[in-house]
Scaffold this active site. Structure first.
Site, short mmCIF file in Angstrom:
data_model
loop_
_atom_site.label_atom_id
_atom_site.label_comp_id
_atom_site.label_asym_id
_atom_site.label_seq_id
_atom_site.Cartn_x
_atom_site.Cartn_y
_atom_site.Cartn_z
N SER A 121 0.57 3.57 -10.49
CA SER A 121 -0.92 3.20 -11.77
C SER A 121 -1.25 3.10 -12.60
CB SER A 121 -2.17 4.90 -11.10
OG SER A 121 -1.93 6.10 -10.25
N HIS A 142 -0.76 -1.13 -5.92
CA HIS A 142 -1.19 -0.30 -6.29
C HIS A 142 -2.72 -0.13 -5.24
CE1 HIS A 142 -4.17 2.25 -9.21
NE2 HIS A 142 -3.39 3.05 -8.38
N GLU A 154 -4.13 -3.31 -5.20
CA GLU A 154 -3.60 -4.69 -6.00
C GLU A 154 -2.14 -5.07 -6.17
OE1 GLU A 154 -5.83 -3.38 -10.49
OE2 GLU A 154 -5.01 -1.49 -9.20
N ASN A 192 -7.76 0.36 -12.65
CA ASN A 192 -7.91 1.44 -13.29
C ASN A 192 -8.08 1.35 -15.27
OD1 ASN A 192 -7.75 3.59 -12.27
ND2 ASN A 192 -5.40 3.72 -11.99
N1 3HC Z 1 -9.53 9.99 5.11
C1 3HC Z 1 -9.90 8.76 6.26
N2 3HC Z 1 -11.34 8.75 6.38
C2 3HC Z 1 -11.51 9.47 5.19
C3 3HC Z 1 -11.74 10.16 4.41
C4 3HC Z 1 -9.97 10.20 4.72
N3 3HC Z 1 -9.22 11.11 3.56
N4 3HC Z 1 -12.21 10.37 3.71
C5 3HC Z 1 -13.82 10.04 3.93
N5 3HC Z 1 -13.10 8.94 5.58
C6 3HC Z 1 -14.32 8.48 5.35
C7 3HC Z 1 -15.27 9.51 6.51
O1 3HC Z 1 -14.38 9.18 8.30
C8 3HC Z 1 -16.55 8.03 6.71
O2 3HC Z 1 -16.61 6.96 7.90
P1 3HC Z 1 -17.45 7.09 8.49
O3 3HC Z 1 -18.40 6.75 7.87
O4 3HC Z 1 -16.77 5.91 9.17
O5 3HC Z 1 -17.55 7.95 9.75
C9 3HC Z 1 -16.16 7.69 5.22
O6 3HC Z 1 -15.02 7.83 4.59
C10 3HC Z 1 -17.48 8.63 4.48
O7 3HC Z 1 -16.81 9.77 4.55
P2 3HC Z 1 -17.46 11.22 4.93
O8 3HC Z 1 -19.05 10.64 5.10
O9 3HC Z 1 -17.09 12.01 5.37
O10 3HC Z 1 -17.79 11.30 3.12
P3 3HC Z 1 -18.95 10.73 2.69
O11 3HC Z 1 -20.25 9.49 2.75
O12 3HC Z 1 -19.03 10.99 0.50
O13 3HC Z 1 -17.20 9.44 1.29
C11 3HC Z 1 -15.22 8.77 -0.01
C12 3HC Z 1 -16.11 9.93 0.63
C13 3HC Z 1 -14.89 7.79 1.24
C14 3HC Z 1 -14.33 9.48 -0.83
C15 3HC Z 1 -17.12 7.72 -0.86
O14 3HC Z 1 -17.42 8.89 -1.26
C16 3HC Z 1 -16.41 7.31 -1.79
O15 3HC Z 1 -15.56 6.60 -1.45
N6 3HC Z 1 -15.51 7.62 -3.26
C17 3HC Z 1 -15.17 6.74 -4.05
C18 3HC Z 1 -13.52 6.51 -3.55
C19 3HC Z 1 -13.29 6.19 -5.62
O16 3HC Z 1 -13.32 5.25 -5.80
N7 3HC Z 1 -11.51 5.70 -5.19
C20 3HC Z 1 -10.79 4.79 -6.10
C21 3HC Z 1 -10.35 6.34 -7.15
S1 3HC Z 1 -9.09 4.95 -8.39
C22 3HC Z 1 -7.85 5.20 -7.48
O17 3HC Z 1 -6.93 5.92 -6.57
C23 3HC Z 1 -7.02 4.70 -8.60
C24 3HC Z 1 -5.84 5.60 -8.96
O18 3HC Z 1 -4.75 5.04 -9.58
C25 3HC Z 1 -6.39 7.05 -9.96
#
Ligand code: 3HC
Length: 286
Positions: A121, A142, A154, A192
């Site tokens: 990351s 990434h 990325e 990030n």
């Molecule tokens: N695996 C597979 N599918 C998943 C999942 C998982 N772990 N988590 C959620 N989903 C899917 C669900 O099946 C659902 O799909 P559908 O609408 O087609 O049925 C959809 O995602 C939405 O899930 P939920 O209804 O359970 O929950 P939310 O609507 O609250 O969404 C979330 C959860 C997808 C995590 C959403 O809140 C989100 O996108 N959050 C932001 C995440 C983000 O910013 N990520 C980047 C982080 S930074 C990073 O990773 C970089 C690193 O270097 C730090």
């Protein structure tokens, strides 16, 4: 360009298991390596649970789940990566651990043209590339959490990455159905570099007592239509990972905005790591 048919994934935590799942669902044979028996079993459980959840939500049939599981194999020996064409390293965000894994992979993989991608990351890719005998074949790739959901990857060529490696990595991202952006080999890359200062600012807001976690999160969810507020997102990423990422970025830029706040360090020391430990800025059922 030949598609990847034999992929290796090293590390089966949050990111590694997501990468392995997406690849196996795309029809690729995936070998997953973890360091210990317990970690292999935890990784297998995580992957199976995620696929079962996909079946429950109607995203894949039971037959597709079973076929996907059939494409996944597990090992504790990096020597079993010998026949892989492309390997993604997704171990902990720690320079020593990552360089150790890349050195071992470099020795183990027979095909000299195989690509070694790191899911770091925040660690500069060139620092990881030069520990191998094939720095032109090492690249940053990434992914974002949760990997099955987030569309972006990325692609981060270092100063010594070959053009063919970049092409193959973009082709692999496409095979997985991801959208790629090219990012610079600077700590934090594109996403990030923008996201982490924002997340750390939210921690400082809590630390100073000026706003409560719920209000901060609801503010960004309802006011800016973010799917989750910054503290919920930190809980999802893992506070230990966020601290490690911030430390690498601070080491690179020496800018106070990247320095992990004391509250984040204390929470990590206390084992309040976010969702994975059941408690971070919010609490979670197991
Ligand atoms: N695996 C597979 N599918 C998943 C999942 C998982 N772990 N988590 C959620 N989903 C899917 C669900 O099946 C659902 O799909 P559908 O609408 O087609 O049925 C959809 O995602 C939405 O899930 P939920 O209804 O359970 O929950 P939310 O609507 O609250 O969404 C979330 C959860 C997808 C995590 C959403 O809140 C989100 O996108 N959050 C932001 C995440 C983000 O910013 N990520 C980047 C982080 S930074 C990073 O990773 C970089 C690193 O270097 C730090």
């Amino acid at each position: 360009m030949d598609p990847v048919t034999r992929l290796g994934v090293v590390g089966c935590g949050l990111m590694g298991s997501g990468i392995a799942e997406v690849a196996a669902r795309s029809g690729i044979d995936v070998r997953v390596a973890e360091a210990t028996h317990d970690a292999v079993e935890a990784g297998r459980r995580r992957l199976t649970a995620s696929l079962d959840r996909g079946v429950r939500r109607g995203k894949l049939s039971e037959e597709q789940r079973d076929q996907t599981l059939g494409r996944l194999s597990f090992t504790r020996d990096l020597g079993d990566m010998a026949d892989r064409q492309f390997v993604v390293e997704a171990v902990a965000e720690n320079r020593d651990i990552k360089t150790g894994v890349l050195r071992d992979l470099d020795k183990a993989i027979e095909d000299p043209t195989a690509v070694l991608a790191t899911n770091t990351s925040s660690i500069p890719v060139v620092d990881l590339a030069v520990v191998t005998e094939r720095p032109e074949r090492v690249i940053g790739l990434h992914f974002f959490n949760p990997v099955p959901v987030q569309q972006l990857v990325e692609v981060i060529p270092s100063l010594v990455t070959g053009a063919d490696t970049v092409r193959r990595t973009r082709g692999f991202a496409e095979q997985l159905g991801k959208q790629a952006i090219q990012a610079p080999d600077r700590s934090g890359f594109v996403v990030n570099a923008l996201l982490v200062p924002y997340l750390l600012s939210a921690v400082r807001m809590v630390e100073s007592g000026s706003a409560r976690p719920d209000d901060i999160d609801r503010g960004m969810e309802l006011g800016c239509a973010h799917p989750m507020g910054p503290l919920r997102l930190l809980d999802l990423i893992g506070l230990d990972t966020a601290q490690a990422v911030a430390e690498s970025m601070y080491e690179e830029y020496k800018e106070p905005l990247y320095a992990p706040p004391a509250l984040l360090r204390r929470m990590v020391a206390a084992g309040h790591l976010g969702r994975k430990s059941g408690r971070g800025f919010h609490t979670y059922d197991s």
